[in-house]
Design a protein around this motif. Structure first.
Motif, PDB file in Angstrom:
ATOM      1  N   MET A  92      45.909  38.161 -68.787  1.00 49.65           N
ATOM      2  CA  MET A  92      47.086  38.959 -68.442  1.00 49.65           C
ATOM      3  C   MET A  92      46.624  40.401 -68.322  1.00 49.65           C
ATOM      4  O   MET A  92      46.161  40.993 -69.294  1.00 49.65           O
ATOM      5  CB  MET A  92      48.162  38.846 -69.527  1.00 49.65           C
ATOM      6  N   GLY A  93      46.721  40.961 -67.127  1.00 50.67           N
ATOM      7  CA  GLY A  93      46.265  42.329 -66.960  1.00 50.67           C
ATOM      8  C   GLY A  93      46.514  42.843 -65.562  1.00 50.67           C
ATOM      9  O   GLY A  93      46.986  42.122 -64.676  1.00 50.67           O
ATOM     10  N   PHE A  94      46.189  44.100 -65.364  1.00 55.39           N
ATOM     11  CA  PHE A  94      46.339  44.735 -64.060  1.00 55.39           C
ATOM     12  C   PHE A  94      45.205  44.276 -63.150  1.00 55.39           C
ATOM     13  O   PHE A  94      44.072  44.057 -63.599  1.00 55.39           O
ATOM     14  CB  PHE A  94      46.313  46.255 -64.219  1.00 55.39           C
ATOM     15  N   ILE A  95      45.513  44.120 -61.869  1.00 53.95           N
ATOM     16  CA  ILE A  95      44.489  43.720 -60.898  1.00 53.95           C
ATOM     17  C   ILE A  95      43.890  44.978 -60.275  1.00 53.95           C
ATOM     18  O   ILE A  95      44.516  45.651 -59.458  1.00 53.95           O
ATOM     19  CB  ILE A  95      45.082  42.824 -59.794  1.00 53.95           C
ATOM     20  N   TYR A  96      42.677  45.313 -60.697  1.00 52.98           N
ATOM     21  CA  TYR A  96      41.984  46.468 -60.141  1.00 52.98           C
ATOM     22  C   TYR A  96      41.310  46.083 -58.819  1.00 52.98           C
ATOM     23  O   TYR A  96      41.026  44.911 -58.561  1.00 52.98           O
ATOM     24  CB  TYR A  96      40.943  46.985 -61.130  1.00 52.98           C
ATOM     25  N   ALA A  97      41.028  47.104 -58.007  1.00 55.41           N
ATOM     26  CA  ALA A  97      40.558  46.839 -56.640  1.00 55.41           C
ATOM     27  C   ALA A  97      39.044  46.899 -56.488  1.00 55.41           C
ATOM     28  O   ALA A  97      38.548  46.958 -55.361  1.00 55.41           O
ATOM     29  CB  ALA A  97      41.217  47.826 -55.685  1.00 55.41           C
ATOM     30  N   HIS A  98      38.307  46.858 -57.601  1.00 54.26           N
ATOM     31  CA  HIS A  98      36.858  46.998 -57.470  1.00 54.26           C
ATOM     32  C   HIS A  98      36.199  45.780 -56.825  1.00 54.26           C
ATOM     33  O   HIS A  98      35.098  45.883 -56.286  1.00 54.26           O
ATOM     34  CB  HIS A  98      36.224  47.276 -58.837  1.00 54.26           C
ATOM     35  N   GLU A 242      54.334  49.242 -63.225  1.00 51.64           N
ATOM     36  CA  GLU A 242      53.391  48.631 -64.165  1.00 51.64           C
ATOM     37  C   GLU A 242      53.419  47.134 -63.903  1.00 51.64           C
ATOM     38  O   GLU A 242      54.440  46.481 -64.104  1.00 51.64           O
ATOM     39  CB  GLU A 242      53.783  48.936 -65.600  1.00 51.64           C
ATOM     40  N   ILE A 243      52.317  46.604 -63.443  1.00 50.87           N
ATOM     41  CA  ILE A 243      52.258  45.191 -63.056  1.00 50.87           C
ATOM     42  C   ILE A 243      51.208  44.477 -63.894  1.00 50.87           C
ATOM     43  O   ILE A 243      50.019  44.792 -63.813  1.00 50.87           O
ATOM     44  CB  ILE A 243      51.906  45.028 -61.562  1.00 50.87           C
ATOM     45  N   SER A 244      51.644  43.552 -64.705  1.00 47.74           N
ATOM     46  CA  SER A 244      50.718  42.682 -65.431  1.00 47.74           C
ATOM     47  C   SER A 244      50.701  41.331 -64.716  1.00 47.74           C
ATOM     48  O   SER A 244      51.759  40.728 -64.518  1.00 47.74           O
ATOM     49  CB  SER A 244      51.154  42.484 -66.881  1.00 47.74           C
ATOM     50  N   THR A 245      49.534  40.909 -64.340  1.00 54.06           N
ATOM     51  CA  THR A 245      49.406  39.648 -63.613  1.00 54.06           C
ATOM     52  C   THR A 245      48.836  38.569 -64.520  1.00 54.06           C
ATOM     53  O   THR A 245      47.864  38.804 -65.246  1.00 54.06           O
ATOM     54  CB  THR A 245      48.490  39.831 -62.380  1.00 54.06           C
ATOM     55  N   PHE A 246      49.451  37.399 -64.505  1.00 51.95           N
ATOM     56  CA  PHE A 246      48.889  36.216 -65.140  1.00 51.95           C
ATOM     57  C   PHE A 246      47.989  35.525 -64.121  1.00 51.95           C
ATOM     58  O   PHE A 246      48.457  35.164 -63.034  1.00 51.95           O
ATOM     59  CB  PHE A 246      49.990  35.233 -65.558  1.00 51.95           C
ATOM     60  N   TYR A 247      46.722  35.344 -64.464  1.00 53.81           N
ATOM     61  CA  TYR A 247      45.825  34.642 -63.550  1.00 53.81           C
ATOM     62  C   TYR A 247      44.871  33.758 -64.335  1.00 53.81           C
ATOM     63  O   TYR A 247      44.617  33.978 -65.528  1.00 53.81           O
ATOM     64  CB  TYR A 247      45.058  35.618 -62.652  1.00 53.81           C
ATOM     65  N   ALA A 248      44.367  32.723 -63.660  1.00 52.96           N
ATOM     66  CA  ALA A 248      43.467  31.748 -64.288  1.00 52.96           C
ATOM     67  C   ALA A 248      42.141  31.723 -63.547  1.00 52.96           C
ATOM     68  O   ALA A 248      42.060  32.066 -62.358  1.00 52.96           O
ATOM     69  CB  ALA A 248      44.103  30.355 -64.253  1.00 52.96           C
ATOM     70  N   SER A 249      41.109  31.306 -64.257  1.00 61.15           N
ATOM     71  CA  SER A 249      39.823  31.078 -63.613  1.00 61.15           C
ATOM     72  C   SER A 249      39.910  29.826 -62.742  1.00 61.15           C
ATOM     73  O   SER A 249      40.429  28.795 -63.168  1.00 61.15           O
ATOM     74  CB  SER A 249      38.736  30.898 -64.676  1.00 61.15           C
ATOM     75  N   ASN A 250      39.413  29.915 -61.520  1.00 58.00           N
ATOM     76  CA  ASN A 250      39.369  28.720 -60.671  1.00 58.00           C
ATOM     77  C   ASN A 250      38.519  27.623 -61.307  1.00 58.00           C
ATOM     78  O   ASN A 250      38.759  26.426 -61.085  1.00 58.00           O
ATOM     79  CB  ASN A 250      38.813  29.065 -59.288  1.00 58.00           C
ATOM     80  N   LYS A 251      37.524  28.026 -62.091  1.00 58.66           N
ATOM     81  CA  LYS A 251      36.683  27.028 -62.768  1.00 58.66           C
ATOM     82  C   LYS A 251      37.503  26.253 -63.789  1.00 58.66           C
ATOM     83  O   LYS A 251      37.344  25.035 -63.933  1.00 58.66           O
ATOM     84  CB  LYS A 251      35.491  27.722 -63.441  1.00 58.66           C
TER      85      LYS A 251
END
Length: 337
Positions: A92-98, A242-251
């Protein structure tokens, strides 16, 4: 006396039993998953993470989830990298553009003007924002679960900015995150800027390296800064969410069976609904807590806020085509204009 047929039946029965035992053993050996975040332990976002973990485990589909809040497994950028690698399963966190400049849409100024627009842009799975985010996250090894707008991320400061409700110079140096879009937006609003990582905002404010920070919702400002006696002003520009994104590893996603994926998707969706509503319902309450803690909340008049919004959109939005791509920009603008 055994016959060939009885021997064959015995071999088949033995194979079935062996397969059954293997299946039972696989179910008994729960898949243990790490769920990491950056918010403080007492923050509602962390409570939402704990709710998700409990919901998944209560479904009894062979998944155990351990929650690691408060940067225990690293900063937002580090969680992003480790989730791509599969070292962390959910984040759960912000999606940075790096990793991909298209993620700068998360820092697009004045993308929404109120809570209803936040919901339409960020929580509708068919919105251009979600479609673009999902496509580009998948391309680098991440599976989008939910985008969570927590409110507007505004400026907190240790002193009152000059000309705080116009575009004129503010005579103030504030922290911004690693985004040229954010930097250019805040310069357009009249600030000088310094790029500082999230984890370093607190000491930077305490030591006077910066006079303020573009960073936080009212809840986060109160929980992290006001309760610690840091900062005195909160300025409601409402340029960024303020955007917190829930994301999962594709693995990790590839390891889950269909039943497990369905449970995970439902757990995150339900928790995201509750989290959004909680943030919406408590926004005014945290503003009051800020005032009670000694903060002054500055809110531009509707006319002055609209003037700043229009000026920033006219200057910054066209520039974003060179960063996110004209096609991405056109998709986002078509949804919100």
């Amino acid at each position: 006396m055994f016959t060939h047929s009885s021997l064959a039946r015995g071999l088949v029965l033995g194979a079935v039993l062996a397969t059954s035992m293997l299946a039972t053993g696989a179910q008994a050996a729960d898949l243990r998953l790490k769920f990491a975040g950056t918010l403080p332990v007492e923050h509602q976002g962390t409570k939402t993470m704990e709710q998700i973990a409990k919901t998944i485990e209560d479904a009894d589909v062979g998944l155990k989830v351990t929650v690691f809040p408060a940067n225990q497994l690293g900063s937002g950028e580090e969680l992003f990298e480790d989730t791509i690698r599969g070292n962390i399963d959910f984040s759960m966190g912000f999606i940075y553009a790096h990793k991909d400049p298209a993620f700068e849409i998360a820092s697009m100024p004045y993308l929404a003007g109120d809570w209803d627009e936040m919901s339409a842009v960020l929580r509708n799975p068919d919105s251009a924002y979600n479609q673009v985010m999902g496509e580009h996250l998948d391309a680098i090894g991440l599976h989008l679960l939910q985008n969570n707008p927590e409110g507007f991320a505004n400026v907190l400061s240790t002193k009152e900015p000059k000309n705080w409700d116009t575009l004129d110079p503010k005579d103030m140096n504030i922290r911004v995150w690693s985004s040229n879009v954010v930097k250019d937006t805040m310069k357009e609003l009249g600030f000088n800027t310094t790029t500082i990582a999230w984890a370093d905002i607190f000491p930077a404010l305490q030591s006077g390296i910066v006079d303020g920070a573009e960073c936080c919702t009212k809840q986060a400002t109160y929980t992290i800064f006001a309760k610690s006696g840091v900062g005195s002003y909160y300025i409601d520009y409402n340029a960024f969410m303020e955007i917190s994104t829930f994301y999962a590893s594709n693995k990790t996603w590839a390891k889950l069976n269909d039943e497990q994926r369905a449970v995970v998707e439902k757990a995150f969706a339900e928790a995201s609904d509750s989290f959004f509503q909680w943030n919406r319902d408590n926004d005014a309450a945290f503003e009051q807590k800020l005032v009670e803690s000694g903060y002054t909340v500055l809110t531009p008049s509707p006319e002055k806020a609209a003037a700043m919004r229009d000026a920033v959109r006219a200057k910054i939005w066209p520039q974003m085509a060179d960063i996110v791509g004209q096609d991405v920009l056109d998709r986002i603008k078509a949804d919100v204009e």
